[in-house]
Write a protein that holds these residues in place. Structure first.
Motif, PDB file in Angstrom:
ATOM      1  N   LYS A 156       0.829  -1.217   0.000  1.00 35.75           N
ATOM      2  CA  LYS A 156       0.000   0.000   0.000  1.00 35.75           C
ATOM      3  C   LYS A 156       0.854   1.254   0.000  1.00 35.75           C
ATOM      4  N   GLN A 157       1.911   1.212   0.777  1.00 31.63           N
ATOM      5  CA  GLN A 157       2.805   2.391   0.797  1.00 31.63           C
ATOM      6  C   GLN A 157       3.388   2.643  -0.595  1.00 31.63           C
ATOM      7  N   ALA A 158       3.809   1.591  -1.214  1.00 34.65           N
ATOM      8  CA  ALA A 158       4.389   1.736  -2.555  1.00 34.65           C
ATOM      9  C   ALA A 158       3.339   2.197  -3.561  1.00 34.65           C
ATOM     10  N   LEU A 159       2.136   1.702  -3.413  1.00 30.69           N
ATOM     11  CA  LEU A 159       1.068   2.072  -4.356  1.00 30.69           C
ATOM     12  C   LEU A 159       0.669   3.546  -4.183  1.00 30.69           C
ATOM     13  N   LEU A 160       0.645   4.010  -2.941  1.00 28.76           N
ATOM     14  CA  LEU A 160       0.302   5.423  -2.703  1.00 28.76           C
ATOM     15  C   LEU A 160       1.353   6.359  -3.311  1.00 28.76           C
ATOM     16  N   GLU A 161       2.594   5.948  -3.186  1.00 26.22           N
ATOM     17  CA  GLU A 161       3.650   6.776  -3.773  1.00 26.22           C
ATOM     18  C   GLU A 161       3.593   6.742  -5.290  1.00 26.22           C
ATOM     19  N   LEU A 162       3.237   5.615  -5.820  1.00 27.87           N
ATOM     20  CA  LEU A 162       3.093   5.515  -7.284  1.00 27.87           C
ATOM     21  C   LEU A 162       1.964   6.412  -7.785  1.00 27.87           C
ATOM     22  N   ALA A 163       0.895   6.411  -7.009  1.00 29.92           N
ATOM     23  CA  ALA A 163      -0.235   7.260  -7.413  1.00 29.92           C
ATOM     24  C   ALA A 163       0.152   8.728  -7.344  1.00 29.92           C
ATOM     25  N   ALA A 164       0.900   9.095  -6.294  1.00 34.10           N
ATOM     26  CA  ALA A 164       1.317  10.497  -6.164  1.00 34.10           C
ATOM     27  C   ALA A 164       2.285  10.879  -7.275  1.00 34.10           C
ATOM     28  N   ALA A 165       3.135   9.957  -7.666  1.00 34.90           N
ATOM     29  CA  ALA A 165       4.082  10.246  -8.733  1.00 34.90           C
ATOM     30  C   ALA A 165       3.421  10.231 -10.104  1.00 34.90           C
ATOM     31  N   GLY A 166       2.271   9.575 -10.184  1.00 34.70           N
ATOM     32  CA  GLY A 166       1.548   9.558 -11.462  1.00 34.70           C
ATOM     33  C   GLY A 166       2.134   8.607 -12.480  1.00 34.70           C
ATOM     34  N   VAL A 167       2.759   7.553 -11.970  1.00 33.35           N
ATOM     35  CA  VAL A 167       3.334   6.566 -12.888  1.00 33.35           C
ATOM     36  C   VAL A 167       2.591   5.238 -12.725  1.00 33.35           C
ATOM     37  N   GLU A 168       2.751   4.397 -13.713  1.00 32.45           N
ATOM     38  CA  GLU A 168       2.076   3.108 -13.702  1.00 32.45           C
ATOM     39  C   GLU A 168       2.831   2.141 -12.783  1.00 32.45           C
ATOM     40  N   PRO A 169       2.109   1.232 -12.088  1.00 33.83           N
ATOM     41  CA  PRO A 169       2.777   0.279 -11.189  1.00 33.83           C
ATOM     42  C   PRO A 169       3.649  -0.716 -11.966  1.00 33.83           C
ATOM     43  N   SER A 170       4.597  -1.214 -11.248  1.00 33.05           N
ATOM     44  CA  SER A 170       5.496  -2.201 -11.849  1.00 33.05           C
ATOM     45  C   SER A 170       4.742  -3.535 -12.028  1.00 33.05           C
ATOM     46  N   PRO A 171       5.304  -4.483 -12.793  1.00 34.75           N
ATOM     47  CA  PRO A 171       4.610  -5.781 -12.980  1.00 34.75           C
ATOM     48  C   PRO A 171       4.333  -6.498 -11.671  1.00 34.75           C
ATOM     49  N   GLU A 172       5.264  -6.406 -10.739  1.00 36.51           N
ATOM     50  CA  GLU A 172       5.052  -7.072  -9.444  1.00 36.51           C
ATOM     51  C   GLU A 172       3.859  -6.464  -8.702  1.00 36.51           C
ATOM     52  N   LEU A 173       3.800  -5.172  -8.702  1.00 36.29           N
ATOM     53  CA  LEU A 173       2.682  -4.481  -8.027  1.00 36.29           C
ATOM     54  C   LEU A 173       1.363  -4.709  -8.778  1.00 36.29           C
ATOM     55  N   SER A 174       1.445  -4.757 -10.070  1.00 36.68           N
ATOM     56  CA  SER A 174       0.220  -5.010 -10.849  1.00 36.68           C
ATOM     57  C   SER A 174      -0.336  -6.398 -10.535  1.00 36.68           C
ATOM     58  N   ALA A 175       0.571  -7.326 -10.376  1.00 36.95           N
ATOM     59  CA  ALA A 175       0.126  -8.677 -10.036  1.00 36.95           C
ATOM     60  C   ALA A 175      -0.522  -8.711  -8.670  1.00 36.95           C
ATOM     61  N   HIS A 176       0.071  -7.967  -7.727  1.00 34.74           N
ATOM     62  CA  HIS A 176      -0.532  -7.915  -6.382  1.00 34.74           C
ATOM     63  C   HIS A 176      -1.886  -7.203  -6.402  1.00 34.74           C
ATOM     64  N   LEU A 177      -2.006  -6.186  -7.215  1.00 34.70           N
ATOM     65  CA  LEU A 177      -3.280  -5.469  -7.310  1.00 34.70           C
ATOM     66  C   LEU A 177      -4.391  -6.374  -7.844  1.00 34.70           C
ATOM     67  N   GLN A 178      -4.017  -7.210  -8.772  1.00 38.31           N
ATOM     68  CA  GLN A 178      -5.029  -8.119  -9.320  1.00 38.31           C
ATOM     69  C   GLN A 178      -5.428  -9.175  -8.294  1.00 38.31           C
ATOM     70  N   ALA A 179      -4.478  -9.496  -7.419  1.00 38.53           N
ATOM     71  CA  ALA A 179      -4.770 -10.554  -6.446  1.00 38.53           C
ATOM     72  C   ALA A 179      -5.431 -10.016  -5.191  1.00 38.53           C
ATOM     73  N   CYS A 180      -5.084  -8.789  -4.779  1.00 37.95           N
ATOM     74  CA  CYS A 180      -5.585  -8.230  -3.503  1.00 37.95           C
ATOM     75  C   CYS A 180      -6.605  -7.132  -3.776  1.00 37.95           C
ATOM     76  N   SER A 181      -7.797  -7.367  -3.381  1.00 39.46           N
ATOM     77  CA  SER A 181      -8.862  -6.367  -3.626  1.00 39.46           C
ATOM     78  C   SER A 181      -8.702  -5.144  -2.725  1.00 39.46           C
ATOM     79  N   SER A 182      -8.220  -5.390  -1.508  1.00 41.21           N
ATOM     80  CA  SER A 182      -8.032  -4.259  -0.587  1.00 41.21           C
ATOM     81  C   SER A 182      -7.009  -3.268  -1.139  1.00 41.21           C
ATOM     82  N   CYS A 183      -5.879  -3.793  -1.577  1.00 42.02           N
ATOM     83  CA  CYS A 183      -4.854  -2.901  -2.141  1.00 42.02           C
ATOM     84  C   CYS A 183      -5.358  -2.251  -3.423  1.00 42.02           C
ATOM     85  N   HIS A 184      -6.115  -3.011  -4.221  1.00 40.06           N
ATOM     86  CA  HIS A 184      -6.669  -2.449  -5.452  1.00 40.06           C
ATOM     87  C   HIS A 184      -7.597  -1.281  -5.141  1.00 40.06           C
ATOM     88  N   SER A 185      -8.440  -1.497  -4.135  1.00 39.13           N
ATOM     89  CA  SER A 185      -9.365  -0.426  -3.736  1.00 39.13           C
ATOM     90  C   SER A 185      -8.607   0.803  -3.221  1.00 39.13           C
TER      91      SER A 185
END
Lengths: 188, 245
Positions: B7-36
């Motif tokens: 979540k910390q990494a995802l928040l920073e990615l959102a603030a930076a305005g860049v797309e998540p890395s493949p590892e984070l994208s995989a976690h987002l698809q698997a975890c609904s909480s982090c996706h939300s």
């Protein structure tokens, strides 16, 4: 209306002529830049003050101040950045004095009330989102705030902001990142 | 990595305005909480950008540039010079100067309306000394210029040193500037001189002829003579002759 010219007897006509020509050239140059920089100054002031009338007033003051010192500017290529900084500084001063006045009046009229906590979706939909955002922006460091404001103005890419402020591209990105992160933390 | 780190990494990615890395994208698809959380953060930042953009890109008022050009026109050196030569530019200064002059003139008039120093000096001439000299002395003509000179002197002095007690100026008593330690002595002298002046003036006052009256002299009272016989007188004479012999 015809303009009158004050003639000083002790000065030669040639010197007056040269000086007049220099002033006319300076003014012509300034007015050419004004068409481009005037709207930018207004938008910077509007972004800080969020009030059209105040922004117009501050932008005009900044442009007049720049005009008075235009002949002292060594690098004319930096005029845009110079004007943006003058406008930003004047707008911040105006906003601070307005905030002090408003705070004083609020303090005397009623006690402070804390807004009720809400989710991000509700806040975005609510009317108070903008006021909370404004408050959060006001608390940003000035450097981050200026970068955030300039990047929000249409037609300004990050490269242009970097060129305008004469700072590296990485610095612009860094300031913008920390500004957005701080705003999100306060509005979350 | 736990969801907290993601979540910390995802928040920073959102603030930076860049797309998540493949590892984070995989976690987002698997975890609904982090996706939300990530979607909420992006939505919030989009709202922030929208508000900032709408605030910064508001329409420029049509009066902005014309007003600015007019102010610049007023700011030009020629316009400033014309403004200086315009009489209306100096009107406030002229008005202020007129007010100041009026105040000074009114004060001057008030001072003149009060008892002036010359008036006080004239009164000073009529001090006990001068009054006695001018009225009682027969050498009136010779002392008058002296008194006038003394009066002028006092007038000049009092003009330089105005009276500290203006309430006395209106009184009928004349005033003389003296040192403080001599004030009592001078008062005594003035009283003494006034008494002398009154007595001498009484003596020397001419009486009108019609006011003269016959002197009423009382009759001389002479006592009756005591007449004695001459016998004793003749005997005393004979004794004197014998003694001479």
């Amino acid at each position: 209306m015809q303009e009158l010219v004050l003639i000083q007897p002790g000065r030669t006509a040639e010197t007056d002529l040269q000086r007049g020509a220099t002033e006319a050239a300076l003014r012509r140059e300034f007015e050419e830049r004004l068409a481009e920089c005037g709207p930018l100054a207004f938008r910077v002031a509007r972004g800080v003050l969020r009030n059209t009338a105040d922004a117009e007033d501050v932008a005009q003051d900044a442009i007049l101040r720049a005009y008075r010192r235009f002949d002292k500017l060594r690098d004319r290529g930096r005029f845009k950045a110079w004007l943006v900084r003058i406008t930003f500084r004047l707008a911040l001063d105006r906003a601070k004095s307005a905030n002090r006045r408003q705070h004083r009046e609020t303090l005397w009229s009623r006690p402070e009330r804390k807004p009720a906590p809400a989710t991000a979706e509700d806040l975005a939909a609510a009317n108070q989102f903008r006021s909370r955002l404004d408050h959060a922006v006001d608390e940003l460091p000035e450097k981050q705030r200026l970068v955030l404001l300039l990047s929000a103005i249409e037609g300004h890419t990050l490269e242009e902001v970097a060129a305008l402020l004469k700072i590296p591209m990485g610095t612009v990105k860094s300031r913008l990142f920390f500004a957005r992160k701080q705003l999100a933390e306060k509005l979350r | 990595m736990t969801c907290h780190h993601y979540k910390q990494a995802l928040l920073e990615l959102a603030a930076a305005g860049v797309e998540p890395s493949p590892e984070l994208s995989a976690h987002l698809q698997a975890c609904s909480s982090c996706h939300s959380t990530f979607e909420n953060e992006r939505s919030l930042l989009a709202s922030i950008d929208s508000c900032l953009s709408s605030s910064a890109n508001s329409e420029i008022p049509s009066s902005f540039i014309p007003t600015l050009r007019a102010r610049l026109q007023r700011e030009s050196p020629a316009a400033q010079a014309a403004r200086i030569t315009n009489p209306l530019f100096w009107l406030p200064a002229i008005a202020a100067a007129a007010v100041i002059l009026f105040i000074f003139a009114s004060q001057d008039r008030r001072i003149k309306s009060q008892p002036t120093d010359e008036h006080l000096a004239t009164k000073r001439i009529e001090s006990p000394v001068a009054t006695a000299t001018t009225s009682a002395s027969p050498s009136q003509a010779t002392t008058a210029p002296i008194n006038a000179a003394v009066g002028k002197h006092f007038a000049r002095k009092s003009a330089i040193m105005p009276d500290k007690k203006p309430s006395r100026a209106g009184s009928s008593e004349p005033e003389i500037l003296v040192p403080p330690d001599q004030e009592i002595l001078l008062a005594r002298y003035a009283n003494q001189f006034r008494r002398h002046h009154q007595s001498s003036a009484t003596l020397l006052t001419e009486v009108a002829p019609d006011q003269t009256a016959p002197l009423q002299v009382p009759l001389i009272q002479i006592a009756e003579l005591d007449v004695k016989p001459l016998a004793d007188t003749q005997r005393d004479g004979q004794q004197n002759d014998l003694l001479e012999k």
